[in-house]
Design a protein around this motif. Structure first.
Motif, short mmCIF file in Angstrom:
data_model
loop_
_atom_site.label_atom_id
_atom_site.label_comp_id
_atom_site.label_asym_id
_atom_site.label_seq_id
_atom_site.Cartn_x
_atom_site.Cartn_y
_atom_site.Cartn_z
N THR A 90 6.79 -46.02 -72.95
CA THR A 90 7.67 -46.78 -73.84
C THR A 90 8.50 -47.76 -73.00
N THR A 91 9.65 -47.35 -72.49
CA THR A 91 10.41 -48.20 -71.58
C THR A 91 9.76 -48.08 -70.22
N THR A 92 9.31 -49.17 -69.66
CA THR A 92 8.49 -49.09 -68.46
C THR A 92 8.94 -50.03 -67.35
N GLU A 93 8.44 -49.72 -66.15
CA GLU A 93 8.60 -50.62 -65.01
C GLU A 93 7.94 -51.96 -65.31
N LEU A 94 6.86 -51.92 -66.08
CA LEU A 94 6.12 -53.14 -66.40
C LEU A 94 7.00 -54.15 -67.11
N GLU A 95 7.77 -53.70 -68.10
CA GLU A 95 8.65 -54.62 -68.83
C GLU A 95 9.68 -55.26 -67.90
N MET A 96 10.26 -54.43 -67.01
CA MET A 96 11.27 -54.96 -66.10
C MET A 96 10.67 -55.94 -65.10
N ALA A 97 9.50 -55.60 -64.53
CA ALA A 97 8.86 -56.49 -63.57
C ALA A 97 8.46 -57.80 -64.23
N LEU A 98 7.95 -57.70 -65.45
CA LEU A 98 7.52 -58.89 -66.17
C LEU A 98 8.71 -59.79 -66.47
N ALA A 99 9.82 -59.21 -66.87
CA ALA A 99 11.01 -60.00 -67.15
C ALA A 99 11.48 -60.74 -65.90
N GLU A 100 11.42 -60.08 -64.75
CA GLU A 100 11.81 -60.74 -63.50
C GLU A 100 10.84 -61.87 -63.16
N SER A 127 0.38 -58.45 -73.76
CA SER A 127 0.49 -59.36 -74.89
C SER A 127 1.67 -58.99 -75.78
N ARG A 128 1.83 -57.69 -76.04
CA ARG A 128 2.94 -57.23 -76.89
C ARG A 128 4.28 -57.58 -76.24
N ILE A 129 4.42 -57.30 -74.95
CA ILE A 129 5.68 -57.55 -74.26
C ILE A 129 5.97 -59.05 -74.21
N LEU A 130 4.96 -59.85 -73.90
CA LEU A 130 5.18 -61.29 -73.78
C LEU A 130 5.58 -61.90 -75.11
N HIS A 131 4.98 -61.46 -76.19
CA HIS A 131 5.37 -61.99 -77.50
C HIS A 131 6.80 -61.60 -77.85
N THR A 132 7.27 -60.50 -77.29
CA THR A 132 8.66 -60.09 -77.50
C THR A 132 9.62 -60.89 -76.64
N GLN A 133 9.23 -61.13 -75.38
CA GLN A 133 10.13 -61.79 -74.43
C GLN A 133 10.09 -63.31 -74.53
N ILE A 134 8.98 -63.88 -75.02
CA ILE A 134 8.87 -65.34 -75.17
C ILE A 134 8.47 -65.62 -76.61
N GLN A 135 9.45 -65.83 -77.44
CA GLN A 135 9.18 -65.96 -78.88
C GLN A 135 8.30 -67.15 -79.21
N GLU A 136 8.38 -68.23 -78.40
CA GLU A 136 7.59 -69.42 -78.72
C GLU A 136 6.17 -69.33 -78.17
N THR A 195 -2.80 -65.91 -75.37
CA THR A 195 -3.51 -64.65 -75.26
C THR A 195 -3.60 -64.25 -73.80
N VAL A 196 -3.95 -63.00 -73.57
CA VAL A 196 -4.17 -62.50 -72.21
C VAL A 196 -5.68 -62.53 -71.96
N GLU A 197 -6.09 -63.33 -70.99
CA GLU A 197 -7.51 -63.43 -70.65
C GLU A 197 -7.90 -62.28 -69.72
N VAL A 198 -9.04 -61.67 -69.98
CA VAL A 198 -9.54 -60.57 -69.15
C VAL A 198 -10.67 -61.08 -68.27
N ASN A 199 -10.64 -60.66 -66.98
CA ASN A 199 -11.65 -61.09 -66.01
C ASN A 199 -11.80 -62.61 -66.00
N ALA A 200 -10.69 -63.29 -65.75
CA ALA A 200 -10.65 -64.75 -65.80
C ALA A 200 -11.03 -65.35 -64.46
N GLN A 201 -11.56 -66.56 -64.52
CA GLN A 201 -12.01 -67.28 -63.34
C GLN A 201 -10.85 -68.05 -62.73
#
Length: 215
Positions: A197-207, A88-97, A101-107
């Motif tokens: 802090t700086t993670t593979e997650l941020e890079m993968a998510l951006a891609e 959620s933190r990364i997405l709000h940074t990368q997509i300002q608009e 929310t991030v749904e947990v255990n979603a159907q």
């Protein structure tokens, strides 16, 4: 619907990713697809915690096949919750608009669930969280194959997927995911630990956000 009834006091195996943990049924609520079985799980430190499980998720785990250490399920659950907050933190940074929310255990349809689901402006983000108690474990390519099957379903909007793990992603798994992307399957893998802090997650998510989805 579940094929069996769960009685208070039943000893059952509780699933979480590739882990199976012993638990005791203490109750239930809901009905049909909304049925949740309350299971008391040993945290491994003399304490217990009661956690709800979809009844259908318990059906395939009731054959003996080896147990995970006490507390493994709880550790995996907490990893998933922390990952949801980080996404959620990364997405709000990368997509300002984006204001979702991030749904947990979603159907996903009637018979499938995903650990984390995010509705983005032009795509769905499917996230599978894999937490291992054994630090020497590595991500299995079978997990990638399972996620590919999820992506073969038709979603509106279309979907991209991440597999996030606390284990090391060895070149075999990374290459497997890369070959999928080259063939048009939008799937990434990343290692992430709480506190990174700086993670593979941020890079993968951006891609994944930039990936041009066919069709």
């Amino acid at each position: 619907m579940t094929n069996r009834d769960y009685q208070v006091g039943d000893a059952i195996l509780v699933p979480w990713g590739l882990d199976l943990v012993q638990g005791t049924v203490v109750g239930a609520y809901g009905e049909g697809l909304g049925l949740r079985v309350l299971v008391e799980v040993d945290l491994g430190d003399g304490n217990t915690e009661v956690l709800p499980f979809p009844a259908r998720a318990l059906e395939a785990t009731q054959q003996p096949g080896g147990h995970s250490p006490p507390g493994a399920w709880v550790q995996a659950s907490r990893y998933e919750e922390n990952l949801a907050r980080e996404l959620s933190r990364i997405l709000h940074t990368q997509i300002q608009e984006w204001a979702g929310t991030v749904e947990v255990n979603a159907q996903l349809g009637q018979n499938r669930e995903i650990d984390l689901l995010v509705h983005l402006p032009d795509r769905l983000l499917l996230v599978e969280a894999k937490h291992y108690t054994d630090s020497h474990r590595s991500l299995n390519t079978s997990t990638l194959n399972q996620m590919r099957e999820y992506l073969r379903n038709q979603y509106n909007p279309p979907a991209v997927a991440l597999i996030v793990t606390n284990a090391k992603v060895y070149p075999q798994a990374a290459t497997h995911a890369e070959k999928y992307r080259e063939s048009g399957v939008p799937l990434w893998v990343a290692t992430w630990h709480e506190g990174d802090t700086t993670t593979e997650l941020e890079m993968a998510l951006a891609e994944a956000l930039r990936f041009s989805i066919p069709g």
